[in-house]
Scaffold this motif. Sequence first.
Motif, PDB file in Angstrom:
ATOM      1  N   TRP A 113       1.024  -1.400  -5.625  1.00 15.45           N
ATOM      2  CA  TRP A 113       0.685  -2.287  -6.741  1.00 15.45           C
ATOM      3  C   TRP A 113      -0.818  -2.234  -7.014  1.00 15.45           C
ATOM      4  CZ3 TRP A 113       3.678  -7.033  -8.419  1.00 15.45           C
ATOM      5  CH2 TRP A 113       5.040  -6.905  -8.132  1.00 15.45           C
ATOM      6  N   VAL A 114      -1.602  -2.285  -5.958  1.00 14.32           N
ATOM      7  CA  VAL A 114      -3.062  -2.249  -6.098  1.00 14.32           C
ATOM      8  C   VAL A 114      -3.477  -0.964  -6.812  1.00 14.32           C
ATOM      9  CG1 VAL A 114      -5.258  -2.144  -4.846  1.00 14.32           C
ATOM     10  CG2 VAL A 114      -3.464  -3.731  -4.095  1.00 14.32           C
ATOM     11  N   ALA A 115      -2.910   0.165  -6.378  1.00 11.64           N
ATOM     12  CA  ALA A 115      -3.234   1.450  -7.000  1.00 11.64           C
ATOM     13  C   ALA A 115      -2.812   1.476  -8.470  1.00 11.64           C
ATOM     14  CB  ALA A 115      -2.548   2.583  -6.235  1.00 11.64           C
ATOM     15  N   ALA A 116      -1.653   0.900  -8.783  1.00  9.01           N
ATOM     16  CA  ALA A 116      -1.159   0.892 -10.166  1.00  9.01           C
ATOM     17  C   ALA A 116      -2.078   0.068 -11.073  1.00  9.01           C
ATOM     18  CB  ALA A 116       0.260   0.350 -10.214  1.00  9.01           C
ATOM     19  N   PHE A 117      -2.505  -1.097 -10.602  1.00  5.92           N
ATOM     20  CA  PHE A 117      -3.373  -1.936 -11.426  1.00  5.92           C
ATOM     21  C   PHE A 117      -4.770  -1.341 -11.549  1.00  5.92           C
ATOM     22  CE2 PHE A 117      -0.060  -5.035 -11.371  1.00  5.92           C
ATOM     23  CZ  PHE A 117      -0.285  -5.777 -12.521  1.00  5.92           C
ATOM     24  N   ARG A 118      -5.243  -0.699 -10.500  1.00  9.65           N
ATOM     25  CA  ARG A 118      -6.540  -0.018 -10.614  1.00  9.65           C
ATOM     26  C   ARG A 118      -6.455   1.137 -11.609  1.00  9.65           C
ATOM     27  NH1 ARG A 118      -8.652   0.873  -4.418  1.00  9.65           N
ATOM     28  NH2 ARG A 118      -9.099  -1.307  -3.874  1.00  9.65           N
ATOM     29  N   GLY A 119      -5.334   1.846 -11.605  1.00 13.04           N
ATOM     30  CA  GLY A 119      -5.157   2.946 -12.549  1.00 13.04           C
ATOM     31  C   GLY A 119      -5.131   2.444 -13.984  1.00 13.04           C
ATOM     32  N   LEU A 120      -4.396   1.355 -14.232  1.00 11.30           N
ATOM     33  CA  LEU A 120      -4.356   0.780 -15.569  1.00 11.30           C
ATOM     34  C   LEU A 120      -5.746   0.296 -15.972  1.00 11.30           C
ATOM     35  CD1 LEU A 120      -2.805  -0.140 -18.069  1.00 11.30           C
ATOM     36  CD2 LEU A 120      -2.294  -2.292 -16.863  1.00 11.30           C
ATOM     37  N   GLY A 159     -13.132  -5.725  -7.165  1.00  7.95           N
ATOM     38  CA  GLY A 159     -12.586  -7.070  -7.074  1.00  7.95           C
ATOM     39  C   GLY A 159     -11.126  -7.108  -6.674  1.00  7.95           C
ATOM     40  N   ILE A 160     -10.464  -5.948  -6.627  1.00  5.90           N
ATOM     41  CA  ILE A 160      -9.061  -5.888  -6.183  1.00  5.90           C
ATOM     42  C   ILE A 160      -9.002  -4.910  -5.028  1.00  5.90           C
ATOM     43  CG2 ILE A 160      -6.672  -5.428  -6.858  1.00  5.90           C
ATOM     44  CD1 ILE A 160      -7.378  -6.064  -9.703  1.00  5.90           C
ATOM     45  N   ARG A 161      -9.431  -5.379  -3.863  1.00  7.59           N
ATOM     46  CA  ARG A 161      -9.484  -4.504  -2.692  1.00  7.59           C
ATOM     47  C   ARG A 161      -8.147  -4.371  -1.989  1.00  7.59           C
ATOM     48  NH1 ARG A 161     -14.658  -7.473  -0.196  1.00  7.59           N
ATOM     49  NH2 ARG A 161     -13.401  -9.166  -1.018  1.00  7.59           N
ATOM     50  N   ASP A 162      -7.292  -5.385  -2.138  1.00  6.29           N
ATOM     51  CA  ASP A 162      -6.012  -5.352  -1.429  1.00  6.29           C
ATOM     52  C   ASP A 162      -4.989  -6.185  -2.191  1.00  6.29           C
ATOM     53  OD1 ASP A 162      -6.615  -8.046  -0.828  1.00  6.29           O
ATOM     54  OD2 ASP A 162      -7.542  -7.479   1.078  1.00  6.29           O
ATOM     55  N   ALA A 163      -3.785  -6.275  -1.625  1.00  9.25           N
ATOM     56  CA  ALA A 163      -2.699  -6.991  -2.287  1.00  9.25           C
ATOM     57  C   ALA A 163      -3.001  -8.480  -2.426  1.00  9.25           C
ATOM     58  CB  ALA A 163      -1.398  -6.781  -1.516  1.00  9.25           C
ATOM     59  N   ARG A 218      -9.475 -11.977 -23.263  1.00 12.87           N
ATOM     60  CA  ARG A 218      -8.245 -11.184 -23.215  1.00 12.87           C
ATOM     61  C   ARG A 218      -7.949 -10.870 -21.755  1.00 12.87           C
ATOM     62  NH1 ARG A 218      -6.245  -9.778 -28.582  1.00 12.87           N
ATOM     63  NH2 ARG A 218      -4.538  -9.032 -27.293  1.00 12.87           N
ATOM     64  N   VAL A 219      -6.661 -10.842 -21.419  1.00 12.48           N
ATOM     65  CA  VAL A 219      -6.291 -10.564 -20.037  1.00 12.48           C
ATOM     66  C   VAL A 219      -6.656  -9.138 -19.639  1.00 12.48           C
ATOM     67  CG1 VAL A 219      -3.908  -9.866 -20.522  1.00 12.48           C
ATOM     68  CG2 VAL A 219      -4.471 -10.891 -18.314  1.00 12.48           C
ATOM     69  N   CYS A 220      -6.561  -8.193 -20.581  1.00 13.14           N
ATOM     70  CA  CYS A 220      -6.909  -6.802 -20.236  1.00 13.14           C
ATOM     71  C   CYS A 220      -8.401  -6.674 -19.933  1.00 13.14           C
ATOM     72  CB  CYS A 220      -6.490  -5.833 -21.336  1.00 13.14           C
ATOM     73  SG  CYS A 220      -7.324  -6.060 -22.919  1.00 13.14           S
ATOM     74  N   LEU A 221      -9.243  -7.459 -20.617  1.00 12.59           N
ATOM     75  CA  LEU A 221     -10.673  -7.438 -20.333  1.00 12.59           C
ATOM     76  C   LEU A 221     -10.983  -8.170 -19.026  1.00 12.59           C
ATOM     77  CD1 LEU A 221     -12.147  -8.063 -23.903  1.00 12.59           C
ATOM     78  CD2 LEU A 221     -11.637  -5.882 -22.758  1.00 12.59           C
ATOM     79  N   ASP A 222     -10.182  -9.180 -18.696  1.00  8.40           N
ATOM     80  CA  ASP A 222     -10.330  -9.845 -17.394  1.00  8.40           C
ATOM     81  C   ASP A 222     -10.041  -8.848 -16.268  1.00  8.40           C
ATOM     82  OD1 ASP A 222     -10.977 -12.266 -18.547  1.00  8.40           O
ATOM     83  OD2 ASP A 222      -8.953 -13.091 -18.390  1.00  8.40           O
ATOM     84  N   LEU A 223      -9.076  -7.954 -16.495  1.00  4.31           N
ATOM     85  CA  LEU A 223      -8.799  -6.925 -15.489  1.00  4.31           C
ATOM     86  C   LEU A 223     -10.008  -6.000 -15.341  1.00  4.31           C
ATOM     87  CD1 LEU A 223      -6.844  -5.570 -13.509  1.00  4.31           C
ATOM     88  CD2 LEU A 223      -5.965  -4.213 -15.418  1.00  4.31           C
ATOM     89  N   LEU A 224     -10.628  -5.610 -16.462  1.00  4.08           N
ATOM     90  CA  LEU A 224     -11.814  -4.755 -16.382  1.00  4.08           C
ATOM     91  C   LEU A 224     -12.919  -5.412 -15.576  1.00  4.08           C
ATOM     92  CD1 LEU A 224     -12.292  -3.210 -19.938  1.00  4.08           C
ATOM     93  CD2 LEU A 224     -10.954  -2.388 -18.014  1.00  4.08           C
ATOM     94  N   ALA A 225     -13.013  -6.733 -15.652  1.00  4.71           N
ATOM     95  CA  ALA A 225     -14.090  -7.450 -14.970  1.00  4.71           C
ATOM     96  C   ALA A 225     -13.962  -7.420 -13.454  1.00  4.71           C
ATOM     97  CB  ALA A 225     -14.145  -8.901 -15.449  1.00  4.71           C
ATOM     98  N   THR A 226     -12.831  -6.915 -12.941  1.00  3.39           N
ATOM     99  CA  THR A 226     -12.680  -6.852 -11.486  1.00  3.39           C
ATOM    100  C   THR A 226     -13.402  -5.651 -10.884  1.00  3.39           C
ATOM    101  OG1 THR A 226     -10.597  -5.593 -11.605  1.00  3.39           O
ATOM    102  CG2 THR A 226     -10.440  -8.013 -11.575  1.00  3.39           C
ATOM    103  N   SER A 227     -14.038  -4.833 -11.726  1.00  3.67           N
ATOM    104  CA  SER A 227     -14.780  -3.685 -11.213  1.00  3.67           C
ATOM    105  C   SER A 227     -15.839  -3.274 -12.223  1.00  3.67           C
ATOM    106  CB  SER A 227     -13.843  -2.499 -10.973  1.00  3.67           C
ATOM    107  OG  SER A 227     -14.566  -1.364 -10.536  1.00  3.67           O
ATOM    108  N   THR A 228     -16.915  -2.673 -11.731  1.00  5.36           N
ATOM    109  CA  THR A 228     -17.911  -2.086 -12.620  1.00  5.36           C
ATOM    110  C   THR A 228     -17.435  -0.690 -13.012  1.00  5.36           C
ATOM    111  OG1 THR A 228     -19.146  -1.110 -10.791  1.00  5.36           O
ATOM    112  CG2 THR A 228     -19.771  -3.332 -11.473  1.00  5.36           C
TER     113      THR A 228
END
Length: 201
Positions: free
Chosen positions: A54-61, A24-28, A7-17
Amino acid sequence: MWFDSGRVCLDLLATSTPHGDTEGIRDADELGLWLVGAGLVPDRTPLGRLGPDWVAAFRGLRADVGSLVRDELAGAAPEEGALARVNAAAAGPPPGLCAVRDQEGHLVRELCGGVECAGLLAAVARDAVELLTDPGDLALLRSCEGDGCARVYLDTSRGHRRRWCSSELCGNRERVARHRRRVRTVVGAGEGQGQGRRSGI
């Protein structure tokens, strides 16, 4: 970046512990790579508008989706604030796709109306809502059993026996560790036998 969760939402979770020790999303630029890798933005799409907001928004989600997914795995009630924020993001219209001709005349995918942060957030948030309300997918939700790994994935393997987020990474580390334990056990047993012979036992 890892895109093997199902799932794409779980792929987003995988960018951080969960504890934030790996980001995994340090910058734009890294967010842009993730958006393309996740299939949310077609390759070669201009991403000049991506910035720290954008980075802050995706980290928040990511934090909110992570909270809801881990509540589900623990059998706990969802955190209301996280649920409200994910629902609000999911309510927005996701980006539309168009087929356009490239310079060679081939049809390629393009986002209609350009790249908008809210639309991309909506696509990920909707995926999270679909996951969290689908009993079939929830039954397949797993946490990686790898030592120190916190990745979450859908176990769509035959027989639903998948134990690791990646057989090549966590699975291979476990196999190596298991082999080392066996070697230590055999060596330790051999040394014990040698000592017994030397002492006349």
